[in-house]
Design a protein around this motif. Structure first.
Motif, short mmCIF file in Angstrom:
data_model
loop_
_atom_site.label_atom_id
_atom_site.label_comp_id
_atom_site.label_asym_id
_atom_site.label_seq_id
_atom_site.Cartn_x
_atom_site.Cartn_y
_atom_site.Cartn_z
N ARG A 137 0.82 -1.21 0.00
CA ARG A 137 0.00 0.00 0.00
C ARG A 137 0.85 1.26 0.00
O ARG A 137 0.35 2.36 -0.31
CB ARG A 137 -0.96 -0.02 1.19
N ARG A 138 2.14 1.15 0.34
CA ARG A 138 3.03 2.30 0.31
C ARG A 138 3.45 2.66 -1.12
O ARG A 138 3.91 3.79 -1.38
CB ARG A 138 4.30 2.03 1.13
N GLN A 139 3.32 1.72 -2.06
CA GLN A 139 3.80 1.96 -3.42
C GLN A 139 2.91 3.00 -4.11
O GLN A 139 1.69 2.87 -4.13
CB GLN A 139 3.81 0.66 -4.22
N GLN A 140 3.53 4.01 -4.66
CA GLN A 140 2.80 5.11 -5.28
C GLN A 140 2.82 5.08 -6.80
O GLN A 140 2.05 5.78 -7.45
CB GLN A 140 3.37 6.45 -4.79
N ALA A 440 10.29 6.70 0.28
CA ALA A 440 9.11 6.46 1.11
C ALA A 440 8.44 5.15 0.73
O ALA A 440 7.86 4.47 1.58
CB ALA A 440 8.13 7.62 0.97
N ASP A 441 8.52 4.77 -0.55
CA ASP A 441 7.92 3.51 -1.00
C ASP A 441 8.55 2.32 -0.29
O ASP A 441 7.86 1.34 0.03
CB ASP A 441 8.10 3.35 -2.51
N GLU A 443 10.58 2.60 2.56
CA GLU A 443 10.95 2.90 3.96
C GLU A 443 12.43 2.59 4.18
O GLU A 443 12.81 1.97 5.16
CB GLU A 443 10.12 2.08 4.93
#
Length: 521
Positions: A137-140, A440-441, A443
């Motif tokens: 869910r972090r993948q943008q 951020a993807d 961490e």
């Protein structure tokens, strides 16, 4: 049949108390060859047999695809519906992603294995399903527009498993058992998500660790991407049943191997959880599988009514070579390989696709032409005077020889390859690459440091660390290779972007494309 070469190889594999394989070939609906060698458990001195159960890894995908196609046939699911509202891990994307994209590996989703490695995590490090969900869910961003390309992605099958459970309100274990294994009679096949589970007749997986052999392990759970255990006997049952199975109005094998059609109108070599390509002039479909401690290969030759199954309890075993030998032994016809272009020796070297920073090396090993991509080696098979297929690659790729160089054909599109000479620009400027970059993807912090005339990349993530020595290929392009734990080599390419003290790096690997990290110091 000519079994002598296959038997000779199996005799060698079965020598001593070591891991081994189980092999079977089915021709015209009958078993024409079967043999097991080596140990299912070295410690307990339990030999492999045709009943031994192995983790079959990505061979699981065809069974998940069949179950999902049944649900499509029943009107419960739709192959082409946008899934972003149905799967939480897809909510953040702007592009529509369908079940067809997930099963054809055309979704553009980054592979979960890649994401773990790229944030420094070892394959053995435990990680919960909730943590994997959070990472997805972090993948943008996607690797590409869905439907436009093929890049192998276990993530897609993981999410497709979730979709099946949501649609039926049943666990995947029940879905597969009641819809496939019980009706067909595959009593030894079941979903086993955990790598530490103990099951009757399940082989122990082994892996080379330097000069030693040790038990293999992994820290994440699997589902419809790679979670099944099965035996050669059960897979023979599956292959014998396959011609009678139908879904969506056509034979199941035809539907599973129906080539993906890309947005540009061209077709690939992967269908729905199954590849379909050619082997020495024959159409072949099936799949392979690889996990720490296990390797598998299943090949079908519909024109000859032949199937070949190879299961091994070592991920170092050449199951592809064994499957090829078994197929040759079973089929009584001339299946010699086609000749490669004559001047191929003069074209060896390292190449780059500049549009995507994809690296490719053409070389010869033991007299055979090979391509090295993403730290893996693939043999070449001639198709005509200028065209060669890159065999066994999880991506649909062909190499074309032209007067002005090489071209890479992928997904029906031609990509120019430029030869990369040895970098001669010196190393006095390496200090400007030094610094920390954040994603951020992932961490993770990527720390670039200088060691004499080289750069070193250290990755510090939430569950592990890893390091790469970076080799300079061009002024702003570097590559590095690392072994995560003891399992597989892993290669990355890093492009520095900006002027002077670079503010961005762009990372490309086998299954992750153009992931950007920003300077944080």
């Amino acid at each position: 049949m000519n079994e002598s070469e296959l038997d000779s190889v199996l005799d060698t594999l079965g020598q001593g108390s070591t891991h081994g394989v189980a092999v079977a070939a089915v021709k015209d609906g009958a078993v024409s060859y079967s043999r097991a060698v080596g140990m299912a458990s070295i410690e307990l001195a339990v030999p492999n047999s045709l009943r031994t159960r192995f983790r079959i890894a990505s061979l699981t995908k065809q069974f998940l695809a069949y179950a999902l196609l049944q649900l499509v046939d029943e009107g419960v699911l739709d192959l082409d519906k946008d899934l972003r509202n149905d799967i939480p891990a897809l909510h953040q994307y702007r592009e529509e992603i369908s079940l067809r994209h997930l099963l054809e590996n055309t979704s553009g989703l980054r592979d979960i294995f890649d994401l773990l490695v790229l944030r420094g995590q070892d394959i053995e490090t435990p990680i919960s399903d909730d943590a994997i969900e959070a990472l997805l869910r972090r993948q943008q961003n996607l690797n590409f527009m869905p439907g436009s390309q093929f890049v192998y992605s276990n993530t897609g099958f993981r999410l497709a498993s979730y979709l099946a459970e949501k649609a039926t309100s049943q666990p995947l274990e029940t879905i597969l058992r009641t819809r496939i294994f019980e009706p067909i009679g595959m009593a030894s096949t079941e979903l086993c998500r955990s790598g530490s589970a103990v099951l009757p007749e399940l082989a122990t997986g082994y892996q080379a660790d330097g000069d030693a052999i040790r038990k293999a392990s992994y820290g994440l759970s699997f589902n419809g991407d790679a979670g099944l255990v099965s035996s050669v006997n059960d897979l023979v049952i599956w292959e014998r049943a396959l011609p009678k199975l139908r879904v969506l109005g056509c034979p199941l094998e035809t539907k599973l191997s129906e080539a993906a059609r890309y947005n540009n109108g061209h077709s690939g070599s992967y269908g729905l959880g199954t590849f379909s390509t050619t082997w020495r002039g024959l159409r072949v479909s099936g799949h392979g599988g690889l996990l720490p401690g296990f390797a598998s290969k299943l090949l079908r030759f519909p024109e000859k009514d032949v199937s070949v199954i190879v299961l091994a309890n070592s991920s170092d075993t050449d199951v592809v070579g064994l499957a090829s030998l078994a197929a040759t032994a079973v089929m009584d016809s001339d299946l010699s390989e086609r000749q490669l272009p004559r001047d191929l020796y003069s074209r060896t070297g390292l190449y780059i696709d500049r549009d995507r920073d994809e690296l490719l090396e053409l070389a010869f090993k033991d007299g055979r032409a090979i391509v090295r991509m993403h730290a893996m080696e693939f043999p070449l098979e001639g198709q005509d005077d200028t065209l060669m297929r890159i065999k066994y690659s999880a991506t649909d790729r062909e190499l074309v020889v032209k007067d002005d160089g090489l071209r890479l054909m992928e997904g029906g599109e031609e990509h120019a390859l430029s030869r990369l000479p040895r970098y001669l620009g010196g190393y006095a400027d390496l200090d400007r690459f030094v610094g920390e970059f954040h994603s951020a993807d992932l961490e993770a912090i990527y720390r670039i440091s200088r060691e004499a005339d080289n750069l070193r990349l250290s990755i510090n993530g939430p569950a592990g660390r890893s390091a790469y020595s970076l080799v300079r290929l061009e002024e702003t392009l570097f590559t590095g290779c690392s072994r995560q734990g003891y399992w597989l080599p892993y290669q990355i390419a890093i492009r520095f972007i900006g002027e002077g003290r670079f503010d961005t790096i762009e990372l490309t690997s086998g299954r992750t494309k153009s992931l950007r990290l920003s300077r944080s110091n």
